[in-house]
Design a protein around this motif. Structure first.
Motif, PDB file in Angstrom:
ATOM      1  N   CYS A  33      10.039  -0.196   1.510  1.00 43.43           N
ATOM      2  CA  CYS A  33       8.871   0.112   0.680  1.00 43.43           C
ATOM      3  C   CYS A  33       7.758   0.658   1.559  1.00 43.43           C
ATOM      4  O   CYS A  33       7.748   0.464   2.779  1.00 43.43           O
ATOM      5  CB  CYS A  33       8.391  -1.123  -0.078  1.00 43.43           C
ATOM      6  SG  CYS A  33       7.689  -2.407   0.953  1.00 43.43           S
ATOM      7  N   MET A  34       6.832   1.361   0.897  1.00 45.86           N
ATOM      8  CA  MET A  34       5.662   1.875   1.613  1.00 45.86           C
ATOM      9  C   MET A  34       4.604   0.776   1.712  1.00 45.86           C
ATOM     10  O   MET A  34       4.409   0.009   0.762  1.00 45.86           O
ATOM     11  CB  MET A  34       5.085   3.068   0.856  1.00 45.86           C
ATOM     12  CG  MET A  34       3.861   3.659   1.521  1.00 45.86           C
ATOM     13  SD  MET A  34       3.464   5.281   0.866  1.00 45.86           S
ATOM     14  CE  MET A  34       2.675   4.863  -0.675  1.00 45.86           C
ATOM     15  N   ILE A  35       3.938   0.703   2.851  1.00 44.16           N
ATOM     16  CA  ILE A  35       2.826  -0.244   2.999  1.00 44.16           C
ATOM     17  C   ILE A  35       1.615   0.451   3.646  1.00 44.16           C
ATOM     18  O   ILE A  35       1.762   1.374   4.432  1.00 44.16           O
ATOM     19  CB  ILE A  35       3.196  -1.506   3.809  1.00 44.16           C
ATOM     20  CG1 ILE A  35       3.403  -1.180   5.299  1.00 44.16           C
ATOM     21  CG2 ILE A  35       4.422  -2.195   3.240  1.00 44.16           C
ATOM     22  CD1 ILE A  35       3.409  -2.416   6.181  1.00 44.16           C
ATOM     23  N   LEU A  52       3.592  -7.544   3.370  1.00 49.05           N
ATOM     24  CA  LEU A  52       4.468  -7.171   2.258  1.00 49.05           C
ATOM     25  C   LEU A  52       4.136  -8.000   1.028  1.00 49.05           C
ATOM     26  O   LEU A  52       4.061  -9.239   1.099  1.00 49.05           O
ATOM     27  CB  LEU A  52       5.932  -7.397   2.646  1.00 49.05           C
ATOM     28  CG  LEU A  52       6.460  -6.563   3.828  1.00 49.05           C
ATOM     29  CD1 LEU A  52       7.907  -6.918   4.119  1.00 49.05           C
ATOM     30  CD2 LEU A  52       6.352  -5.082   3.519  1.00 49.05           C
ATOM     31  N   SER A  53       4.001  -7.308  -0.105  1.00 47.37           N
ATOM     32  CA  SER A  53       3.712  -7.987  -1.370  1.00 47.37           C
ATOM     33  C   SER A  53       4.889  -8.865  -1.781  1.00 47.37           C
ATOM     34  O   SER A  53       6.051  -8.446  -1.701  1.00 47.37           O
ATOM     35  CB  SER A  53       3.455  -6.929  -2.449  1.00 47.37           C
ATOM     36  OG  SER A  53       3.537  -7.530  -3.719  1.00 47.37           O
ATOM     37  N   ASN A  56       7.625  -7.377  -4.101  1.00 47.14           N
ATOM     38  CA  ASN A  56       8.542  -6.297  -3.713  1.00 47.14           C
ATOM     39  C   ASN A  56       9.946  -6.804  -3.440  1.00 47.14           C
ATOM     40  O   ASN A  56      10.141  -7.872  -2.853  1.00 47.14           O
ATOM     41  CB  ASN A  56       8.024  -5.590  -2.453  1.00 47.14           C
ATOM     42  CG  ASN A  56       6.740  -4.835  -2.720  1.00 47.14           C
ATOM     43  OD1 ASN A  56       6.262  -4.812  -3.846  1.00 47.14           O
ATOM     44  ND2 ASN A  56       6.183  -4.249  -1.684  1.00 47.14           N
ATOM     45  N   ARG A  57      10.897  -5.974  -3.817  1.00 45.25           N
ATOM     46  CA  ARG A  57      12.291  -6.300  -3.507  1.00 45.25           C
ATOM     47  C   ARG A  57      12.487  -6.342  -1.979  1.00 45.25           C
ATOM     48  O   ARG A  57      13.235  -7.174  -1.459  1.00 45.25           O
ATOM     49  CB  ARG A  57      13.203  -5.242  -4.135  1.00 45.25           C
ATOM     50  CG  ARG A  57      14.665  -5.614  -4.051  1.00 45.25           C
ATOM     51  CD  ARG A  57      15.506  -4.574  -4.736  1.00 45.25           C
ATOM     52  NE  ARG A  57      16.912  -4.927  -4.713  1.00 45.25           N
ATOM     53  CZ  ARG A  57      17.547  -5.498  -5.727  1.00 45.25           C
ATOM     54  NH1 ARG A  57      16.886  -5.767  -6.838  1.00 45.25           N
ATOM     55  NH2 ARG A  57      18.819  -5.783  -5.638  1.00 45.25           N
ATOM     56  N   THR A  58      11.799  -5.451  -1.277  1.00 42.39           N
ATOM     57  CA  THR A  58      11.924  -5.406   0.186  1.00 42.39           C
ATOM     58  C   THR A  58      11.511  -6.738   0.803  1.00 42.39           C
ATOM     59  O   THR A  58      12.128  -7.223   1.763  1.00 42.39           O
ATOM     60  CB  THR A  58      11.036  -4.270   0.746  1.00 42.39           C
ATOM     61  OG1 THR A  58      11.357  -3.063   0.058  1.00 42.39           O
ATOM     62  CG2 THR A  58      11.241  -4.096   2.243  1.00 42.39           C
ATOM     63  N   HIS A 130       0.203 -11.191  -0.475  1.00 44.65           N
ATOM     64  CA  HIS A 130       1.062 -10.551   0.523  1.00 44.65           C
ATOM     65  C   HIS A 130       1.496 -11.570   1.568  1.00 44.65           C
ATOM     66  O   HIS A 130       0.795 -12.565   1.812  1.00 44.65           O
ATOM     67  CB  HIS A 130       0.348  -9.390   1.213  1.00 44.65           C
ATOM     68  CG  HIS A 130       0.260  -8.156   0.368  1.00 44.65           C
ATOM     69  ND1 HIS A 130      -0.329  -8.144  -0.877  1.00 44.65           N
ATOM     70  CD2 HIS A 130       0.709  -6.884   0.574  1.00 44.65           C
ATOM     71  CE1 HIS A 130      -0.255  -6.925  -1.392  1.00 44.65           C
ATOM     72  NE2 HIS A 130       0.372  -6.143  -0.534  1.00 44.65           N
ATOM     73  N   PHE A 150      -3.886   6.707   3.082  1.00 47.09           N
ATOM     74  CA  PHE A 150      -4.079   6.092   1.763  1.00 47.09           C
ATOM     75  C   PHE A 150      -4.788   7.019   0.783  1.00 47.09           C
ATOM     76  O   PHE A 150      -4.367   7.167  -0.366  1.00 47.09           O
ATOM     77  CB  PHE A 150      -4.853   4.781   1.939  1.00 47.09           C
ATOM     78  CG  PHE A 150      -5.197   4.099   0.659  1.00 47.09           C
ATOM     79  CD1 PHE A 150      -4.207   3.583  -0.165  1.00 47.09           C
ATOM     80  CD2 PHE A 150      -6.517   3.957   0.260  1.00 47.09           C
ATOM     81  CE1 PHE A 150      -4.528   2.938  -1.355  1.00 47.09           C
ATOM     82  CE2 PHE A 150      -6.851   3.323  -0.925  1.00 47.09           C
ATOM     83  CZ  PHE A 150      -5.859   2.813  -1.734  1.00 47.09           C
ATOM     84  N   GLY A 159       5.730   0.871  -7.395  1.00 50.76           N
ATOM     85  CA  GLY A 159       6.914   0.354  -8.095  1.00 50.76           C
ATOM     86  C   GLY A 159       6.681  -1.050  -8.619  1.00 50.76           C
ATOM     87  O   GLY A 159       7.192  -1.425  -9.670  1.00 50.76           O
TER      88      GLY A 159
HETATM   89  C1  LIG Z   1      -0.825   3.786  -1.660  1.00 49.84           C
HETATM   90  C2  LIG Z   1       0.085   2.570  -1.710  1.00 49.84           C
HETATM   91  C3  LIG Z   1      -0.059   1.556  -0.777  1.00 49.84           C
HETATM   92  C4  LIG Z   1       0.781   0.418  -0.826  1.00 49.84           C
HETATM   93  N1  LIG Z   1       0.616  -0.577   0.095  1.00 49.84           N
HETATM   94  C5  LIG Z   1       1.450  -1.639   0.066  1.00 49.84           C
HETATM   95  C6  LIG Z   1       1.344  -2.675   1.049  1.00 49.84           C
HETATM   96  O1  LIG Z   1       0.485  -2.640   1.936  1.00 49.84           O
HETATM   97  N2  LIG Z   1       2.237  -3.694   1.015  1.00 49.84           N
HETATM   98  C7  LIG Z   1       3.215  -3.766   0.057  1.00 49.84           C
HETATM   99  O2  LIG Z   1       4.005  -4.710   0.078  1.00 49.84           O
HETATM  100  N3  LIG Z   1       3.328  -2.830  -0.907  1.00 49.84           N
HETATM  101  C8  LIG Z   1       2.484  -1.770  -0.913  1.00 49.84           C
HETATM  102  N4  LIG Z   1       2.585  -0.801  -1.866  1.00 49.84           N
HETATM  103  C9  LIG Z   1       3.517  -1.016  -3.002  1.00 49.84           C
HETATM  104  C10 LIG Z   1       4.997  -0.783  -2.724  1.00 49.84           C
HETATM  105  O3  LIG Z   1       5.211   0.291  -1.839  1.00 49.84           O
HETATM  106  C11 LIG Z   1       5.710  -0.493  -4.056  1.00 49.84           C
HETATM  107  O4  LIG Z   1       5.436  -1.510  -5.001  1.00 49.84           O
HETATM  108  C12 LIG Z   1       7.199  -0.297  -3.899  1.00 49.84           C
HETATM  109  O5  LIG Z   1       7.663   0.365  -5.047  1.00 49.84           O
HETATM  110  C13 LIG Z   1       7.972  -1.606  -3.720  1.00 49.84           C
HETATM  111  O6  LIG Z   1       9.338  -1.299  -3.569  1.00 49.84           O
HETATM  112  P1  LIG Z   1      10.477  -2.425  -3.532  1.00 49.84           P
HETATM  113  O7  LIG Z   1      10.326  -3.279  -4.759  1.00 49.84           O
HETATM  114  O8  LIG Z   1      11.746  -1.619  -3.527  1.00 49.84           O
HETATM  115  O9  LIG Z   1      10.291  -3.198  -2.268  1.00 49.84           O
HETATM  116  C14 LIG Z   1       1.789   0.329  -1.819  1.00 49.84           C
HETATM  117  C15 LIG Z   1       1.956   1.380  -2.744  1.00 49.84           C
HETATM  118  C16 LIG Z   1       1.106   2.483  -2.708  1.00 49.84           C
HETATM  119  C17 LIG Z   1       1.302   3.581  -3.721  1.00 49.84           C
END
Ligand SMILES: Cc1cc2nc3c(=O)[nH]c(=O)nc-3n(C[C@H](O)[C@H](O)[C@H](O)COP(=O)(O)O)c2cc1C
Length: 162
Positions: A33-35, A52-53, A56-58, A130, A150, A159
């Motif tokens: 995932c993007m962070i 990481l949130s 997230n699946r990651t 997170h 950002f 997502g």
């Molecule tokens: C601009 C932006 C910044 C993000 N920053 C974070 C972050 O810092 N940490 C995080 O866990 N997710 C972050 N996300 C959310 C995840 O990248 C996103 O929910 C992703 O679809 C999760 O994928 P996964 O469920 O396959 O892990 C961000 C998304 C965007 C659009």
């Protein structure tokens, strides 16, 4: 009296910081995932905190991992920001939609991100919604390239909500 949480949200939306793609692998399972919540925390020794949130699946896969890969997102690869930030592995296999190779410890390394490091997870930290993963670099590549920030992609619908 100010509504502090609302003002804090207005304030943080004005920040600008580089974006990364974090990937993990456990056996044959891969996620990424993007962070944006990420920072170097030490020079000697080198240390980096990736946040990481919990949604997230990651993050779920990262619970069972002992290393993570952190990729710097090049400015011209907003498509990877859309894929790794706007899609969830709960719905699609992101690695079917991008080029990657197997790197150290089986980590997926994105061909579109020539600067990356693999980090051993030293500790995990409760940071609110997170979780912080403190990383010790064990392998790294670095190529000069403009980075994606950002403010460039803040309109992507994540997502998963934070
Ligand atoms: C601009 C932006 C910044 C993000 N920053 C974070 C972050 O810092 N940490 C995080 O866990 N997710 C972050 N996300 C959310 C995840 O990248 C996103 O929910 C992703 O679809 C999760 O994928 P996964 O469920 O396959 O892990 C961000 C998304 C965007 C659009």
């Amino acid at each position: 009296m100010e509504d502090v949480p609302k003002v804090f949200e207005r304030l943080t939306i004005r920040l600008n910081y580089p974006l990364f793609v974090v990937t993990a692998a456990v056996g044959a399972t891969r996620e990424g995932c993007m962070i944006g919540f990420a920072t170097q925390t030490s020079v000697h020794p080198g240390r980096f905190l990736a946040c990481l949130s919990r949604r997230n699946r990651t993050t779920r896969l990262a619970q069972d991992a002992d290393v993570l890969a952190v990729h710097l997102l090049p400015r011209e690869r907003a498509d990877l920001a859309d894929l790794f930030g706007g899609e969830t592995g709960d719905e699609i296999d992101k690695f079917e939609h991008c080029e990657w190779t197997e790197g150290p410890r089986g980590l997926p390394i994105l061909a579109g991100c020539p600067s990356w490091f693999a980090g051993a997870i030293l500790s995990r930290h409760d940071l609110g919604d997170h979780e912080g993963f403190l990383l010790e670099p064990i392998d790294a590549r670095c190529e000069p390239a403009e980075l994606l920030y950002f403010q460039d992609v803040k309109d992507i619908e994540p997502g998963h909500d934070a």
